[in-house]
Design an enzyme around this catalytic site. Structure first.
Site, mmCIF file in Angstrom:
data_model
loop_
_atom_site.group_PDB
_atom_site.id
_atom_site.type_symbol
_atom_site.label_atom_id
_atom_site.label_comp_id
_atom_site.label_asym_id
_atom_site.label_seq_id
_atom_site.Cartn_x
_atom_site.Cartn_y
_atom_site.Cartn_z
ATOM 1 N N GLU A 241 0.832 -1.203 0.000
ATOM 2 C CA GLU A 241 0.000 0.000 0.000
ATOM 3 C C GLU A 241 0.870 1.259 0.000
ATOM 4 O O GLU A 241 0.618 2.214 -0.749
ATOM 5 C CB GLU A 241 -0.901 0.001 1.235
ATOM 6 C CG GLU A 241 -1.744 1.253 1.383
ATOM 7 C CD GLU A 241 -2.409 1.331 2.748
ATOM 8 O OE1 GLU A 241 -3.591 1.714 2.798
ATOM 9 O OE2 GLU A 241 -1.736 1.025 3.764
ATOM 10 N N ARG A 267 5.422 29.914 -23.090
ATOM 11 C CA ARG A 267 4.946 31.195 -22.567
ATOM 12 C C ARG A 267 6.071 32.221 -22.623
ATOM 13 O O ARG A 267 7.157 32.014 -22.073
ATOM 14 C CB ARG A 267 4.470 31.002 -21.121
ATOM 15 C CG ARG A 267 4.170 32.279 -20.355
ATOM 16 C CD ARG A 267 2.896 32.918 -20.789
ATOM 17 N NE ARG A 267 2.494 33.963 -19.854
ATOM 18 C CZ ARG A 267 1.708 34.976 -20.176
ATOM 19 N NH1 ARG A 267 1.235 35.076 -21.410
ATOM 20 N NH2 ARG A 267 1.388 35.875 -19.271
ATOM 21 N N GLN A 278 16.045 31.752 -14.463
ATOM 22 C CA GLN A 278 16.438 30.792 -13.438
ATOM 23 C C GLN A 278 15.471 30.759 -12.258
ATOM 24 O O GLN A 278 15.379 29.749 -11.551
ATOM 25 C CB GLN A 278 17.854 31.093 -12.948
ATOM 26 C CG GLN A 278 18.915 30.818 -13.999
ATOM 27 C CD GLN A 278 20.317 31.147 -13.519
ATOM 28 O OE1 GLN A 278 20.495 31.739 -12.456
ATOM 29 N NE2 GLN A 278 21.309 30.765 -14.302
#
Length: 384
Positions: A241, A267, A278
């Site tokens: 799990e 963009r 950066q």
């Protein structure tokens, strides 16, 4: 441990990824917000045998291990579809039943779990027990040829999708007042079992429930393994799990960084792509490094588990911790990279905040993992 995956496992990744991308995050969000189940995707993955890769071939599975199952979970999440029930039905329930179930229980449940035609939920958490399984108060007693259950379980996933529930219940008490536990398979339509929806602010197709057991009778043969030995048995499913929870966190992290990188390349502000700055590129690179470290730890944990190495417990906890942190870091930075668009539904990022944030809390909290590492790895005094 292999530091590179076999051709077969690379093929598994590719096949699951192609199925998941045919559905994608838009499908996942539409189903979640519409209060619907992700049945079409579940069935598509199950039809190809991928939900049973960790189950033995004689029961219709792929004969692999948790390493293969975590590949399935990660690739689904990397396509924007982190299916929580992959952690529960084939991983926890399938693993426990295969390890400890009678021949009859294996034949009854494992083929359907492997094909995805059957979903099984898992019920251990209680309002007053939390991580302290010894304090479980839901109890069962033998009455004739049946077990009779009474009590309450809390935050149980996917009960409305499940045909049965693997219930962890108290069947005796030791001389220190701690519960001695047993595991029972309880049909979801059993008389006396009721469920109440818990509304949560997380965009997922799986719903959460409180369960009430009021003199719920199940046949004695629905007991998994030995009576009063449930705590040992359940951990056969809890380490997988944690590994699968880590796989989902890793997959969400990959999805987020893919979206962020593509956006940062395209963009433009001040005539250059924002990814050239950066201030954005370094945080994304840092998130990528953390994510790859978490993936490596997850793969190590899965390899140790499949090899039967007791070190898998430590590795599984560490993988779960690392993947939760890396997934949150990657998604948060992806949202930041998108600016205001990061919160827009159409960009498919903020809709994953609930599932990835859940990874810090469930299936085990980061604090309990730190307790485990402090006590078992560093040999520090027990704090609780």
């Amino acid at each position: 441990m292999e530091l590179h995956e076999t051709e077969e496992r690379r093929a598994l990744r590719k096949a699951v990824s192609e199925i998941a991308k045919d559905f994608g995050h838009d499908y996942y969000v539409a189903k979640s917000l519409g209060g619907e189940k992700s049945s079409e995707l579940w069935q598509a993955v199950g039809k190809q045998g991928f939900l049973g890769v960790n189950i033995a071939e004689q029961y219709g599975g792929g004969g692999g291990g948790i390493y293969d199952m975590q590949i399935v979970g990660e690739e689904l999440a990397a396509a924007g579809c982190p299916l929580l029930m992959t952690v529960v039905s084939p991983t926890i329930c399938g693993t426990i039943i295969e390890a400890f179930g009678s021949d009859e229980l294996k034949a009854r449940w494992l083929p359907g779990i492997a094909s995805g035609e059957i979903i099984m939920a898992f019920a251990i958490t209680e309002p007053d027990a939390g991580s302290n399984s010894h304090n479980i108060s839901t109890h069962a007693k033998r009455v004739g040829g049946d077990w009779v259950l009474n009590g309450t379980k809390y935050y149980i996933s996917g009960v409305d999708e499940a045909e049965a529930i693997l219930v962890v219940t108290r069947t005796a008490t030791d001389d220190r007042g701690r519960g001695r536990l047993s595991l029972l398979v309880v049909p979801t339509d059993a008389p006396g079992l009721t469920k109440t929806l818990i509304p949560v602010q997380a965009v997922t197709p799986e719903k959460q429930f409180t369960l009430f057991f009021d003199d719920v009778r199940v046949p004695a043969e629905n007991l998994i393994g030995a009576e009063n030995d449930g705590l040992r048995q359940v951990f056969m499913g809890l380490n997988p799990e944690r590994i699968m929870g880590a796989a989902l966190g890793n997959g969400i992290g990959r999805y987020a960084l893919d979206k962020a990188s593509a956006y940062a390349r395209e963009r433009k502000v001040w005539d250059v792509p924002i990814g050239a700055h950066q201030g954005l590129s370094h945080p994304l690179a840092h998130a990528k490094i953390q994510l790859e470290l978490a993936r490596l730890m997850t793969q190590r944990a899965a390899s140790l588990h499949d090899a039967g190495d007791p070190g898998s417990a430590e590795a599984s906890n560490m993988a779960k911790y690392a993947a939760a942190e890396a997934g949150i870091l990657a998604l948060d930075q992806a949202i930041q990279t998108h600016g205001g668009n990061g919160l827009a539904t159409e960009y498919g990022l903020a809709t994953l905040w609930g599932p990835v944030r859940l990874m810090r809390t469930a299936p085990i909290s980061r604090e309990m993992i730190l307790n485990y590492v402090a006590q078992h790895s560093l040999n520090l005094p027990r704090s609780y």
